[in-house]
Design a protein around this motif. Structure first.
Motif, PDB file in Angstrom:
ATOM      1  N   UNK A 100       1.846   0.247   1.164  1.00  0.00           N
ATOM      2  CA  UNK A 100       3.254  -0.038   0.864  1.00  0.00           C
ATOM      3  C   UNK A 100       4.155   1.078   1.389  1.00  0.00           C
ATOM      4  N   UNK A 101       3.719   2.312   1.255  1.00  0.00           N
ATOM      5  CA  UNK A 101       4.505   3.442   1.747  1.00  0.00           C
ATOM      6  C   UNK A 101       4.684   3.355   3.262  1.00  0.00           C
ATOM      7  N   UNK A 102       3.607   3.098   3.971  1.00  0.00           N
ATOM      8  CA  UNK A 102       3.698   2.968   5.432  1.00  0.00           C
ATOM      9  C   UNK A 102       4.675   1.857   5.810  1.00  0.00           C
ATOM     10  N   UNK A 103       4.602   0.730   5.106  1.00  0.00           N
ATOM     11  CA  UNK A 103       5.485  -0.395   5.391  1.00  0.00           C
ATOM     12  C   UNK A 103       6.951  -0.032   5.167  1.00  0.00           C
ATOM     13  N   UNK A 104       7.215   0.928   4.302  1.00  0.00           N
ATOM     14  CA  UNK A 104       8.585   1.360   4.020  1.00  0.00           C
ATOM     15  C   UNK A 104       9.010   2.553   4.875  1.00  0.00           C
ATOM     16  N   UNK A 105       8.170   2.952   5.831  1.00  0.00           N
ATOM     17  CA  UNK A 105       8.515   4.060   6.711  1.00  0.00           C
ATOM     18  C   UNK A 105       8.282   5.434   6.102  1.00  0.00           C
ATOM     19  N   UNK A 106       7.516   5.481   5.036  1.00  0.00           N
ATOM     20  CA  UNK A 106       7.202   6.764   4.411  1.00  0.00           C
ATOM     21  C   UNK A 106       6.026   7.376   5.160  1.00  0.00           C
ATOM     22  N   UNK A 107       6.192   8.616   5.590  1.00  0.00           N
ATOM     23  CA  UNK A 107       5.154   9.304   6.358  1.00  0.00           C
ATOM     24  C   UNK A 107       4.407  10.351   5.538  1.00  0.00           C
ATOM     25  N   UNK A 108       4.969  10.746   4.393  1.00  0.00           N
ATOM     26  CA  UNK A 108       4.325  11.717   3.521  1.00  0.00           C
ATOM     27  C   UNK A 108       4.401  11.228   2.086  1.00  0.00           C
ATOM     28  N   UNK A 109       3.260  11.255   1.415  1.00  0.00           N
ATOM     29  CA  UNK A 109       3.218  10.950  -0.007  1.00  0.00           C
ATOM     30  C   UNK A 109       2.848  12.223  -0.760  1.00  0.00           C
ATOM     31  N   UNK A 110       3.500  12.423  -1.884  1.00  0.00           N
ATOM     32  CA  UNK A 110       3.148  13.546  -2.746  1.00  0.00           C
ATOM     33  C   UNK A 110       2.889  13.008  -4.149  1.00  0.00           C
ATOM     34  N   UNK A 111       2.251  13.844  -4.966  1.00  0.00           N
ATOM     35  CA  UNK A 111       1.976  13.444  -6.340  1.00  0.00           C
ATOM     36  C   UNK A 111       1.711  14.685  -7.170  1.00  0.00           C
ATOM     37  N   UNK A 112       1.812  14.484  -8.471  1.00  0.00           N
ATOM     38  CA  UNK A 112       1.506  15.534  -9.440  1.00  0.00           C
ATOM     39  C   UNK A 112       0.477  14.980 -10.403  1.00  0.00           C
ATOM     40  N   UNK A 113      -0.509  15.798 -10.714  1.00  0.00           N
ATOM     41  CA  UNK A 113      -1.480  15.474 -11.745  1.00  0.00           C
ATOM     42  C   UNK A 113      -1.683  16.740 -12.569  1.00  0.00           C
ATOM     43  N   UNK A 144       0.333  21.723 -14.186  1.00  0.00           N
ATOM     44  CA  UNK A 144       0.531  20.788 -13.076  1.00  0.00           C
ATOM     45  C   UNK A 144      -0.212  21.214 -11.818  1.00  0.00           C
ATOM     46  N   UNK A 145      -0.774  20.218 -11.129  1.00  0.00           N
ATOM     47  CA  UNK A 145      -1.334  20.382  -9.809  1.00  0.00           C
ATOM     48  C   UNK A 145      -0.622  19.381  -8.902  1.00  0.00           C
ATOM     49  N   UNK A 146      -0.157  19.832  -7.754  1.00  0.00           N
ATOM     50  CA  UNK A 146       0.550  18.950  -6.820  1.00  0.00           C
ATOM     51  C   UNK A 146      -0.254  18.799  -5.539  1.00  0.00           C
ATOM     52  N   UNK A 147      -0.171  17.598  -4.970  1.00  0.00           N
ATOM     53  CA  UNK A 147      -0.908  17.248  -3.765  1.00  0.00           C
ATOM     54  C   UNK A 147       0.037  16.481  -2.834  1.00  0.00           C
ATOM     55  N   UNK A 148      -0.322  16.459  -1.542  1.00  0.00           N
ATOM     56  CA  UNK A 148       0.436  15.678  -0.567  1.00  0.00           C
ATOM     57  C   UNK A 148      -0.512  15.171   0.491  1.00  0.00           C
ATOM     58  N   UNK A 149      -0.089  14.102   1.161  1.00  0.00           N
ATOM     59  CA  UNK A 149      -0.872  13.521   2.255  1.00  0.00           C
ATOM     60  C   UNK A 149       0.076  13.010   3.325  1.00  0.00           C
ATOM     61  N   UNK A 150      -0.243  13.346   4.566  1.00  0.00           N
ATOM     62  CA  UNK A 150       0.464  12.769   5.704  1.00  0.00           C
ATOM     63  C   UNK A 150      -0.175  11.426   5.993  1.00  0.00           C
ATOM     64  N   UNK A 151       0.625  10.392   6.050  1.00  0.00           N
ATOM     65  CA  UNK A 151       0.091   9.059   6.327  1.00  0.00           C
ATOM     66  C   UNK A 151       0.032   8.829   7.826  1.00  0.00           C
ATOM     67  N   UNK A 152      -1.019   8.153   8.280  1.00  0.00           N
ATOM     68  CA  UNK A 152      -1.187   7.866   9.720  1.00  0.00           C
ATOM     69  C   UNK A 152      -0.260   6.780  10.148  1.00  0.00           C
TER      70      UNK A 152
END
Length: 152
Positions: A100-113, A144-152
């Motif tokens: 869904x992120x790729x379809x919306x033009x999002x190239x980076x996703x981040x999150x907190x756990x 908190x721990x934060x993470x990110x991913x570059x989407x292809x």
């Protein structure tokens, strides 16, 4: 969309009763794990979109995609209810939210756990998320721990 027998994913609004029930359960579970150390759950963006996961028409999981800025999105409120864990449903939710992120033009996703959620951290790192410095509003939250991913 049906993925395996009885398992379906569908888009849902943040006000959907099933999403509200699951996100409320998630927040209660986190409160039980962290007590006073629980990071504050910030408000959800009005444009957040949820994916609801059902098994035999019973809602058992959800995940939200919150837009942050052009090209940046945040994974929010990812949750699978306890009796449905261990079946790989979190992986399905994560794959769908990335799609869904790729379809919306999002190239980076981040999150907190959280520091006490080893299974969540393992899931994210296994799927290409790398630790990042905490971002607002988590920069002063020791749990908190934060993470990110570059989407292809």
């Amino acid at each position: 969309m049906e993925l395996m027998e009885g398992v379906q994913l569908r888009r849902a609004a943040r006000a959907d009763p099933a999403v509200l029930a699951l996100t409320t359960a998630q927040q209660a579970e986190l409160a039980a794990i962290y007590a006073d150390d629980q990071p504050q759950a910030g408000p959800l963006h009005p444009a957040i979109e949820f994916i609801l996961l059902t098994v035999d028409d019973t809602p058992v999981g959800c995940v939200g995609l919150q837009p942050i800025s052009p090209g940046l999105g945040e994974v929010k409120r990812m949750y699978v209810e306890p009796t449905s864990r261990g079946w790989g449903l979190s992986r399905l939710l994560l794959a769908e939210i990335e799609s869904q992120a790729r379809a919306r033009g999002i190239t980076t996703l981040r999150l907190e756990t959280g520091t006490r959620q080893q299974e969540a951290s393992a899931l994210y790192t296994h799927h290409g998320y790398t630790p990042t410095p905490p971002y607002p509003p988590f920069e002063n939250e020791p749990a908190s721990l934060c993470f990110a991913k570059q989407l292809d």
